[in-house]
Design an enzyme around this catalytic site. Sequence first.
Site: not given
Length: 517
Positions: A88, A176, A178
Amino acid sequence: MAKIDLSNFDKIIVLDFGSQYNQLITRRIRDFGIYSELLPHTITAEEVKKIAPKGIIFSGGPNSVYDENALDVDPEIFELGIPILGICYGMQLMTQKLGGTVEKAGEAEYGSAHIEVKEADSPLYKGLPEKQVVWMSHGDLVTKVPEGFEVLASSKNCPIASMADPDRKFYAVQFHAEVRNSEYGLDILRRFAFDVCGAKDNWTMDDFIKLSVDSIREEVGNANVILGISGGVDSSVTATLLHKAIGSQLTAIFVDHGLLRKNESDEVMAALKEGLGVNIVRVDAKDRFMSKLAGVTDPEKKRKIIGNEFVQVFNDEAKKIKDAKFLAQGTLYTDVIESGTDTAHTIKSHHNVGGLPEDMQFKLIEPLRQLFKDEVRVLGEKLGLPHDLVWRQPFPGPGLAIRVIGEITEEKLRIVRDADAILREEVKNAGLQESIWQYFVALPGMRSVGVMGDGRTYDYAVCIRAVTSIDGMTADFAQIPWDVLQKISVRIVNEVKQVNRVLYDVTSKPPATIEYE
């Protein structure tokens, strides 16, 4: 306490640019068996060289790279020859620093998006589907990649959703990876860690235990250590690890303030003192705490009274221990991160051991300060603590004092304890205990009319709070099966005196918090 020697572990470091998911990135890498640390974005290239990581991840963040106070990075880090993954804001920063172009998006992307992988043979996407659902959260986007980069993936509103310079091993994703909302995000992180960085999964809890024990013994020597036990997971695991390292040199002070759950005090003593042989001094301070709390209804006043009284009781006992040079705490890595500074010489200002007098000169020892909560639980089981203790429900420092709304009395504590014990028993019987983040009973302080037998009652209502969550930052109410809720309700109104109504809280966080006070 000095950090244990981690030089033999492969490492991937995460640079902090302010994302709410920073800790999550670090945890994901550790879940792969690779040691990871979250470090400030101000770290220099020279400092990175000393750490010698296998890879670097630039986190996301709330800023624009063109903001006046935008968070920056040492440009020399790009010259170290270490693989880098930008996420990001990290992708946008990488673009700007290396000569590409970042502009404000015509239409911001927040939430789920679909990307199409254009370079399926890229190490980041090899073997993964060409079309994926990812989680976006950005108002800027890359419109021109730096020299040497290629576009790896795109979405409807983000033509450059992923890019790479494979020669320099620089990779980036606008989404993202994660978070679990990105369906192949963990696979992408895993490919970066193992295939791009070449890291080995040699971060194990057995190694951590050995290194910690050696480090504690070296630092403590023949001195004595004191530790405040709250009955929670962190302090219990801290006590067990210290006991393994220094045995009788540890004295754990368990302040029993009378605000724990049913049988909890006895369970802690049985597990640590009787089960593992930890030297624990149990201080029965129930009357002392109840006297101070009499008539108090404001939740913040209750917290302060409990915190101050805990410290006073702890201090009184600590002064009785001879040759004590170290004070141990169950500080976790999340505490270290949230403090923003090195807390090795700072005592946490929480109710357990905070606020010690200046004339009590202790060196601080924090054996868990490099671990996340889930890792602490794994450590606890490795050290032989009972499963139920290691995986017990999160419990607030002030205990049941903030689950009894308003003034605390022995009668109200009995009601909450007994009702909560029934809830926990039935949740366990239904096999739901590890699928619900947190569940407990609170006493909201209201009475209601009821009918029991042939008579009218005017008794208390209790409220069940049960939520699902990943990290406690947000939460949804748990959808416990109706038959289980019915059984819990029937048992509570029949077995707990002075209760005639059971309520179920169906509010999410936000707008509500998990606890009531």
